[in-house]
Design an enzyme around this catalytic site. Structure first.
Site, PDB file in Angstrom:
ATOM      1  N   THR A 155     -11.150   0.107   4.110  1.00  0.00           N
ATOM      2  CA  THR A 155     -11.044   0.843   5.381  1.00  0.00           C
ATOM      3  C   THR A 155     -10.096  -0.007   6.219  1.00  0.00           C
ATOM      4  OG1 THR A 155     -12.904  -0.316   6.396  1.00  0.00           O
ATOM      5  CG2 THR A 155     -13.434   1.728   5.259  1.00  0.00           C
ATOM      6  N   HIS A 156      -9.294   0.631   7.041  1.00  0.00           N
ATOM      7  CA  HIS A 156      -8.271  -0.068   7.836  1.00  0.00           C
ATOM      8  C   HIS A 156      -7.365  -0.926   6.952  1.00  0.00           C
ATOM      9  CE1 HIS A 156     -10.906   0.881  11.307  1.00  0.00           C
ATOM     10  NE2 HIS A 156     -11.874   0.514  10.491  1.00  0.00           N
ATOM     11  N   SER A 277      17.657  -1.036  -9.474  1.00  0.00           N
ATOM     12  CA  SER A 277      18.551  -1.238  -8.337  1.00  0.00           C
ATOM     13  C   SER A 277      19.938  -1.547  -8.873  1.00  0.00           C
ATOM     14  CB  SER A 277      18.045  -2.415  -7.501  1.00  0.00           C
ATOM     15  OG  SER A 277      19.107  -2.989  -6.768  1.00  0.00           O
ATOM     16  N   LYS A 283      14.562  -5.390 -10.065  1.00  0.00           N
ATOM     17  CA  LYS A 283      13.840  -4.289  -9.437  1.00  0.00           C
ATOM     18  C   LYS A 283      13.410  -3.190 -10.392  1.00  0.00           C
ATOM     19  CE  LYS A 283      14.144  -4.130  -4.874  1.00  0.00           C
ATOM     20  NZ  LYS A 283      13.034  -3.786  -4.042  1.00  0.00           N
ATOM     21  N   GLU A 290       8.002   7.756  -4.013  1.00  0.00           N
ATOM     22  CA  GLU A 290       8.621   7.773  -2.679  1.00  0.00           C
ATOM     23  C   GLU A 290       9.243   9.123  -2.370  1.00  0.00           C
ATOM     24  OE1 GLU A 290       9.734   3.016  -2.477  1.00  0.00           O
ATOM     25  OE2 GLU A 290      11.303   4.453  -2.942  1.00  0.00           O
TER      26      GLU A 290
END
Ligand code: ARG
Length: 469
Positions: A155-156, A277, A283, A290
Site C-alpha cells: 500500500t502506498h 536501446s 538495455k 509502456e
C-alpha cells in the site's frame, strides 16, 4: 464524385467541401454490415408487398455479387464515392439497372448509418469480450501455478503484508471479469434495430420493423424514430467500457514495468516482448508494457471526444454524428491490439519466485501478524500495535527483521512473547493463516480458482446463440 442527392442542386459541390464531407475513407469499415442491412431491408420490403419477388431476387443477387467482388478483390471501394452507402447503391444500379434504384425505398441514410454503426459496434463488443476472456484464461493459469509464490503486498508503494502472486494476479482477474460483465450489459442494451426510423419520423410504407430486427439478430426494433437516428449512447458506453479495460491493462503494465526494473527484479519480460536501446547496449526495455500504458490516453480521448460531440446536439440527426466513427474504430482496434499483446507478454513473462519471496521477508511485512500474535496472548490490539511499533523501531536500528531477534530481546519489549512467535511471523504462516474468502491463504485461493474455472467454462456468447454479421 458519386452522390445520392444531386436533384435540388444546380452547382457541383466544391472539391474541398466534398472531401470534408465525405466519409468513405472510414465508413468502408462497415461495408459488410451495410450489405447485410440492405439485404434484410429488401427481404422485408418484398414480404410487405412494397417490392415484387422478382425485384427482390434481382436486388439480392446484385448485393451479394457486390459483396463477393469486394471480398475477392475484383471491386475496389474508392474515394470516388461519398460514403459506403453511396458506394453500394451506385454499384447496385450499375450492375442491375433501374431496379437497383428501389433499394432505398422507405429508408434514409440516417437510419441506415445508425444500423451499420450499431451492427459493427455490436460485433466488436463480442470480439473484445472474447479477447478479455482469453486473457482471463491466461491469468488463471498463472494463478494456479503460483498459489505458494510469496511476494510483498503493497500500500502506498510500501511493503504492507505478504500475499502470493496468485492473489495479486487474482485482483486483475476480478477487474477483467467485471469488464466482461460490462460488455455483456452493453450488448443487451444496444441490441435493438434502428432500421425503419427513416430520416427521423418513420416512413409511410408498411414496413415490418419487427421482422427486419429479427432478420438482423436484434431483440426487436427501437421504439422512437427520432431517438433511433440520433442515439449514440451505445458508442459512448462501449468507449467507456474500453477505457476501463485500458485502465486495467495500464495498471498491470505499470506494475510489470516496476517489477521488471533492476531495483525490483520480480519479473523478467521475455526477449520477444522487449526492445533494446540504440546507444546503451545493456538495455532491455519494457516497451510493450509502456506502449499499452501510453495508448490508454488515446482510448480515453475517444470517449471524451464522443461525449463532447454529442452534448450539444438537438434532435434528431446532425452531421456532427459522422464524427462517431474514426475515433471509435481507432479505440476498438487499439484495445484489441493491446489485449492480444498484453496476453502474449504476460503469458511469457518469467516470475522470479526467489526474489519475490526474499523481498516479502524484508520490510516488516509480517508486523501485523506479530501484533496479531500478541492479541492471541491476551494483549489488546491497540497495545499490541504500539509494542510492535516499538519493536520495528528497534529492528530498524539493528538493521534486522523481527524474526532475527532472540527471544530474550523480544521479551524485553513484551513478556508476552514465547518461542512460537518465530513460526507466527514466518512468511508461510503470515500468508497461510489468511483463509477468509478473498484472502491469499492457499485454501481460500483454491476455492476462488475453482469458481473462476467454472465461470470460464461457461460462455454467455454460446449460451445466447448470438448471430454475428
Ligand atoms: N456519413 C453519414 C454519417 O456517418 C451518413 C449519414 C448521412 N446522412 C445525412 N443526412 N447526411 O453520419
Amino acid at each position: 464524385m458519386a452522390q445520392l442527392w444531386g436533384g435540388r442542386f444546380t452547382k457541383e459541390t466544391d472539391k474541398l467541401v466534398y472531401d470534408f464531407n465525405a466519409s468513405i475513407s472510414f465508413d468502408r469499415k462497415f461495408f459488410v454490415q451495410d450489405i447485410e442491412g440492405s439485404i434484410a431491408h429488401v427481404v422485408m420490403l418484398a414480404k410487405q408487398g412494397v417490392l415484387t419477388k422478382d425485384e427482390k431476387d434481382i436486388i439480392l443477387k446484385g448485393l451479394t455479387g457486390i459483396r463477393k467482388d469486394v471480398e475477392e478483390g475484383r471491386l475496389q471501394i474508392t474515394e470516388a464515392y461519398e460514403d459506403i452507402h453511396s458506394f453500394v447503391e451506385a454499384n447496385l444500379i450499375d450492375r442491375i439497372g433501374d431496379v437497383g434504384k428501389k433499394l432505398h425505398t422507405g429508408r434514409s441514410r440516417n437510419d441506415q448509418v445508425a444500423l451499420d454503426m450499431r451492427m459493427y459496434t455490436r460485433l466488436e463488443v463480442l470480439h473484445v469480450d472474447e479477447l478479455v476472456k482469453k486473457l482471463l484464461g491466461t491469468l488463471l493459469d498463472i494463478m494456479e501455478s503460483n498459489t505458494d509464490t510469496y511476494m510483498p503486498g503493497f500500500t502506498h508503494m510500501q511493503k504492507a503484508q505478504p500475499v502470493t502472486l496468485a492473489h495479486h494476479v487474482g485482483a486483475y482477474f476480478e477487474m477483467f471479469k467485471r469488464d466482461r460483465l460490462r460488455l455483456k450489459d452493453i450488448y443487451y442494451r444496444m441490441n435493438y434495430c434502428p432500421l425503419g426510423a427513416g430520416a427521423l419520423a418513420g416512413t409511410t410504407y408498411p414496413l415490418d420493423r419487427n421482422y427486419t430486427a429479427s432478420l438482423l439478430g436484434f431483440e426487436g426494433p427501437t421504439l422512437n424514430s427520432m431517438d433511433s437516428v440520433s442515439d449514440r449512447d451505445y458508442v459512448i458506453e462501449f468507449l467507456s467500457a474500453l477505457s476501463v479495460i485500458m485502465m486495467h491493462l495500464s495498471r498491470f503494465c505499470e506494475e510489470i514495468i516496476i517489477w521488471n526494473s533492476d531495483e525490483y527484479r520480480f519479473v523478467e519480460i521475455d526477449d520477444a516482448y522487449s526492445t533494446g536501446s540504440s546507444i546503451m547496449p545493456q538495455k532491455k526495455n519494457p516497451d510493450i508494457a509502456e506502449l499499452i500504458r501510453g495508448k490508454t490516453g488515446r482510448v480515453y480521448g475517444a470517449l471524451m471526444s464522443m461525449l463532447t460531440t454529442m452534448k450539444g446536439l438537438p434532435l434528431a440527426y446532425n452531421k456532427d454524428m459522422q464524427e462517431d466513427k474514426e475515433l471509435t474504430f481507432d479505440a476498438i482496434d487499439t484495445v484489441k491490439g493491446c489485449l492480444s499483446l498484453f496476453d502474449g507478454m504476460i503469458s511469457t513473462v518469467k516470475f522470479r519466485r526467489d526474489v519475490m519471496e526474499k523481498s516479502a521477508m524484508k520490510g516488516f511485512a509480517n508486523a501485523t501478524d506479530a501484533a496479531d500474535y500478541l492479541v492471541g496472548r491476551g494483549v489488546p490490539f491497540r497495545d499490541a500495535h504500539a509494542i510492535i511499533g516499538k519493536l520495528v523501531l528497534y529492528c530498524i536500528d539493528k538493521q534486522c527483521g523481527i524474526e532475527d531477534l532472540s527471544i530474550e530481546e523480544l521479551k524485553t519489549i513484551s513478556p508476552a512473547f514465547e518461542e512460537d512467535i518465530y513460526d507466527a511471523v514466518s512468511l508461510k504462516s503470515c500468508v497461510e493463516r489468511r483463509l477468509t474468502i478473498g484472502a491469499p491463504g492457499m485454501g481460500a485461493m483454491k476455492e476462488v480458482i475453482a469458481a473462476h474455472k467454472e465461470y470460464l467454462a461457461k460462455d454467455w456468447q454460446d449460451e445466447e446463440h448470438i448471430k454475428l454479421f
